[in-house]
Design an enzyme around this catalytic site. Structure first.
Site, short mmCIF file in Angstrom:
data_model
loop_
_atom_site.label_atom_id
_atom_site.label_comp_id
_atom_site.label_asym_id
_atom_site.label_seq_id
_atom_site.Cartn_x
_atom_site.Cartn_y
_atom_site.Cartn_z
N LYS A 12 -13.10 41.02 46.79
CA LYS A 12 -12.87 40.66 48.19
C LYS A 12 -14.15 40.71 49.02
O LYS A 12 -15.17 41.28 48.64
CB LYS A 12 -11.79 41.56 48.80
CG LYS A 12 -10.38 41.20 48.33
CD LYS A 12 -9.31 41.97 49.06
CE LYS A 12 -7.92 41.47 48.66
NZ LYS A 12 -6.83 42.22 49.31
N ARG A 16 -4.49 45.91 41.40
CA ARG A 16 -4.24 44.46 41.34
C ARG A 16 -5.60 43.77 41.24
O ARG A 16 -6.41 43.86 42.17
CB ARG A 16 -3.48 44.01 42.59
CG ARG A 16 -3.13 42.53 42.62
CD ARG A 16 -2.35 42.19 43.90
NE ARG A 16 -1.99 40.78 43.95
CZ ARG A 16 -2.76 39.82 44.47
NH1 ARG A 16 -3.95 40.14 44.97
NH2 ARG A 16 -2.35 38.57 44.48
#
Length: 301
Positions: free
Chosen positions: A249, A283
């Site tokens: 991210k 995740r």
């Protein structure tokens, strides 16, 4: 008794009260997904498969059915316990698509993977209750809702009726406007209180398995996400499994001055930190590396 204790703790807890060091040992560590009992006392890996043309990390995009099936097989072989399928891009500023388009992208993939890998546990990344119903019917097992029920008021009742595990994520607004809502006086306190309120609603409806996800990068600037990482262990007071999704991210690649393609090492570093603070599910886009991180972390316990 345990459920009553959880609700009592949630109602009376405030962020000003120190969290007991052994709180983690009282967390719920089992998950019933499609009749399979998953032990989360040993952290598990959730592999990301994006059925979209515009997700932020290009290598995660799989639209051809052969590519989808190959990615599913690879992730399962590398040690993923869950596969998370998403057909609606939730990156900041992503284009909104119709329910029908999301359905058309998602259901064929669910059906193909469920047929090829009947033991695979499939999570569906959607905030729409109609998609949830169709996906579970097609062979999925878990609903992963980035909006925590805020974008579809039927979602909680739907999950309760389906009796499937529910991943409750924190976000403000929607993917189109969430960046403009990244304003907090106390980001941890606001996210924590959100979970208290939402979990109480879900329990009242009879939802048995809830996993919480702080929503790193969703309506949060990097400093907000890192504050949540720093205080991640305090979510253990809720006695619920915690999912951490930081894979590749912006909070990683902006901080390091690199790109999402180069952010695997940073992802592994943050995943290792999250494991030390009580994360139960990671995740990720890169399953092999996350599985290795868990194995090494467990050797240090």
């Amino acid at each position: 008794m345990l459920q009553a204790a959880i609700l009592n703790d949630m109602i009376n807890f405030t962020t000003k009260i120190p969290v007991a060091k052994d709180t983690i040992f009282h967390k719920k560590t089992t998950l019933n997904a499609g009749g399979k009992l998953i032990d989360l006392s040993s952290p598990k890996i959730m592999g990301i498969i994006n059925l979209t043309p515009d997700s932020f990390y290009a290598d995660s995009r799989k639209q051809d059915m052969d590519a989808i099936l190959a990615q599913a097989g690879k992730m399962l072989a590398e040690g993923a316990t869950f596969l998370d399928l998403g057909a609606y891009s939730s990156r900041p500023g992503a284009e909104d698509i119709s329910i029908q388009e999301e359905m058309d992208r998602l259901l064929p993939a669910v059906e193909v993977i469920a047929a090829a890998y009947p033991d695979a546990i499939l999570s569906i990344d959607t905030f729409r209750s109609l998609i949830a119903v169709a996906a579970i019917k097609a062979g999925a097992h878990i609903i992963n809702d980035i909006s925590g029920g805020e974008l579809d008021k039927e979602m909680y009742a739907t999950v309760a009726r389906l009796q499937v595990p529910y991943i409750l994520m924190h976000m403000k607004g929607n993917p189109q406007n969430m960046n403009r809502q990244a304003i907090y006086e106390d980001v941890f306190g606001e996210v924590y209180d959100y979970f208290v309120d939402k979990y109480y609603q879900l329990k009242q409806l009879g939802v048995k398995d809830v996993i919480i996800d702080p929503g790193f990068g969703f309506a949060k600037r990097s400093e907000h996400s890192y504050e949540l990482i720093r205080r991640l262990q305090e979510f253990n007071a809720l006695q619920l499994p915690v999912l951490v999704g930081v894979s590749r991210k912006r909070m990683i690649y902006n901080a390091l001055g690199i790109t999402a393609d180069e952010a695997l090492n940073g992802t592994t570093a943050l995943n290792a930190i999250a494991l030390t603070k009580g994360a139960n599910i990671l995740r990720v886009h890169d399953v092999k590396e996350a599985v290795e991180a868990v194995k090494l972390w467990e050797m240090c316990k």
